[in-house]
Motif scaffolding. Sequence first.
Motif, PDB file in Angstrom:
ATOM      1  N   ALA A 172       0.830  -1.206   0.000  1.00 46.80           N
ATOM      2  CA  ALA A 172       0.000   0.000   0.000  1.00 46.80           C
ATOM      3  C   ALA A 172       0.867   1.259   0.000  1.00 46.80           C
ATOM      4  CB  ALA A 172      -0.934  -0.005   1.207  1.00 46.80           C
ATOM      5  N   ARG A 173       1.947   1.255   0.784  1.00 47.28           N
ATOM      6  CA  ARG A 173       2.833   2.422   0.802  1.00 47.28           C
ATOM      7  C   ARG A 173       3.531   2.613  -0.537  1.00 47.28           C
ATOM      8  NH1 ARG A 173       5.568   1.715   6.835  1.00 47.28           N
ATOM      9  NH2 ARG A 173       3.851   2.724   8.004  1.00 47.28           N
ATOM     10  N   LYS A 174       3.893   1.531  -1.186  1.00 44.27           N
ATOM     11  CA  LYS A 174       4.514   1.625  -2.504  1.00 44.27           C
ATOM     12  C   LYS A 174       3.547   2.238  -3.513  1.00 44.27           C
ATOM     13  CE  LYS A 174       6.853  -1.171  -6.021  1.00 44.27           C
ATOM     14  NZ  LYS A 174       7.285  -2.551  -6.384  1.00 44.27           N
ATOM     15  N   LEU A 175       2.301   1.788  -3.474  1.00 50.52           N
ATOM     16  CA  LEU A 175       1.284   2.368  -4.361  1.00 50.52           C
ATOM     17  C   LEU A 175       1.063   3.845  -4.050  1.00 50.52           C
ATOM     18  CD1 LEU A 175      -1.410  -0.473  -4.456  1.00 50.52           C
ATOM     19  CD2 LEU A 175       0.213   0.156  -6.256  1.00 50.52           C
ATOM     20  N   TYR A 176       1.111   4.201  -2.773  1.00 53.64           N
ATOM     21  CA  TYR A 176       0.910   5.599  -2.388  1.00 53.64           C
ATOM     22  C   TYR A 176       2.027   6.481  -2.945  1.00 53.64           C
ATOM     23  CZ  TYR A 176       0.151   9.697   0.552  1.00 53.64           C
ATOM     24  OH  TYR A 176      -0.071  10.976   0.988  1.00 53.64           O
ATOM     25  N   GLU A 177       3.268   6.005  -2.878  1.00 55.24           N
ATOM     26  CA  GLU A 177       4.391   6.776  -3.426  1.00 55.24           C
ATOM     27  C   GLU A 177       4.267   6.910  -4.936  1.00 55.24           C
ATOM     28  OE1 GLU A 177       6.591   8.427  -1.788  1.00 55.24           O
ATOM     29  OE2 GLU A 177       5.824   7.772   0.147  1.00 55.24           O
ATOM     30  N   GLN A 178       3.846   5.856  -5.608  1.00 57.84           N
ATOM     31  CA  GLN A 178       3.650   5.940  -7.048  1.00 57.84           C
ATOM     32  C   GLN A 178       2.540   6.922  -7.402  1.00 57.84           C
ATOM     33  OE1 GLN A 178       2.913   1.932  -8.377  1.00 57.84           O
ATOM     34  NE2 GLN A 178       5.048   1.282  -8.108  1.00 57.84           N
ATOM     35  N   GLN A 179       1.471   6.900  -6.635  1.00 54.29           N
ATOM     36  CA  GLN A 179       0.370   7.832  -6.875  1.00 54.29           C
ATOM     37  C   GLN A 179       0.824   9.266  -6.652  1.00 54.29           C
ATOM     38  OE1 GLN A 179      -2.915   8.127  -3.968  1.00 54.29           O
ATOM     39  NE2 GLN A 179      -4.297   7.629  -5.641  1.00 54.29           N
ATOM     40  N   ALA A 181       3.918  10.426  -6.949  1.00 55.63           N
ATOM     41  CA  ALA A 181       4.817  10.807  -8.040  1.00 55.63           C
ATOM     42  C   ALA A 181       4.031  11.115  -9.304  1.00 55.63           C
ATOM     43  CB  ALA A 181       5.823   9.690  -8.292  1.00 55.63           C
ATOM     44  N   THR A 182       2.974  10.366  -9.560  1.00 59.35           N
ATOM     45  CA  THR A 182       2.149  10.611 -10.748  1.00 59.35           C
ATOM     46  C   THR A 182       1.462  11.964 -10.666  1.00 59.35           C
ATOM     47  OG1 THR A 182       1.768   8.234 -10.977  1.00 59.35           O
ATOM     48  CG2 THR A 182       0.256   9.701 -12.134  1.00 59.35           C
ATOM     49  N   LYS A 183       0.961  12.316  -9.481  1.00 59.87           N
ATOM     50  CA  LYS A 183       0.329  13.621  -9.311  1.00 59.87           C
ATOM     51  C   LYS A 183       1.343  14.741  -9.512  1.00 59.87           C
ATOM     52  CE  LYS A 183      -3.380  12.212  -6.190  1.00 59.87           C
ATOM     53  NZ  LYS A 183      -3.986  12.377  -4.836  1.00 59.87           N
ATOM     54  N   THR A 184       2.576  14.555  -9.018  1.00 61.86           N
ATOM     55  CA  THR A 184       3.610  15.576  -9.188  1.00 61.86           C
ATOM     56  C   THR A 184       3.938  15.767 -10.663  1.00 61.86           C
ATOM     57  OG1 THR A 184       4.537  14.994  -7.034  1.00 61.86           O
ATOM     58  CG2 THR A 184       5.945  16.244  -8.538  1.00 61.86           C
ATOM     59  N   GLU A 185       4.053  14.678 -11.398  1.00 62.41           N
ATOM     60  CA  GLU A 185       4.320  14.784 -12.833  1.00 62.41           C
ATOM     61  C   GLU A 185       3.180  15.483 -13.566  1.00 62.41           C
ATOM     62  OE1 GLU A 185       5.019  10.871 -14.176  1.00 62.41           O
ATOM     63  OE2 GLU A 185       6.959  10.648 -13.166  1.00 62.41           O
TER      64      GLU A 185
END
Length: 262
Positions: A172-179, A181-185
């Motif tokens: 879940a934490r890995k998915l949160y970091e990916q989410q 990063a996607t919002k930042t991009e």
Amino acid sequence: MASFGWKRRIGEKVSRATSRQFEADAADDRGLPEDEEDDGGAPAAKRRKEGRGEGCAEQSRRLKDEGASLAENRRYREAIQKWDEALQLTPEDATLYEMKSQVLMSLHEMFPAVHAAEMAVQRNPHSWDAWQTLGRAQLGLGEIALAIRSFQVSLHIFPMNPEVWKEDLSWARKLYEQQKATKTEAVQALAKGREMAQASIPDYDFESDEIVAVCAAIAEKEKALSAAKTVVIVSASGTVETVTEKENCTTTPDETLFIRAR
């Protein structure tokens, strides 16, 4: 079928097992008076009520086991049906809701799975496996932040659970970091698009000779138009007369009384 009454009926349908139990109770009611006492001196109605409660719990346990066996054989719909029948007998059993949520996730029905897991947590807030199942269902809906919280509650109840530590919460934490990063991009891409749109607008030189000449011509034209004033005069007799006055003219059109129309 013998008639029976049940005021606290749960669900739209009553299972066959429940119907048979009601029929047996109705037969007992007809066979024994309400105030009859058994050998121990307890009223028969109270004894029947206690026996009915024990019978419901036993039937619910049997239906739960049957549903678990069906679920292990991937017969998920039949397992849900068994557990729904058990819930009609023991509606406060959190384990039934938690097992039902797991099967609903296997069927990719995430909204009902979240609802079932929430019902399990409401009935037993101290069940770490109910919180774990709720977190997994929330992950299926994309509610990553809520899932992380549910996994953390599960770990708070049972800190030594390696499955929640290494699999659920870590994922879940890995998915949160990916989410994140996607919002930042996405924000950076939006800002870059705005900069490109502003760069495409030409930078006009408003102090060039052509612009100055056009502005001077417009000013001269407006000055010529404002040099003369037109006045509409209505005399007392009703005569309308239009008079053009020069800006520096101090003479009046005539000495008759008039009204200036606005």
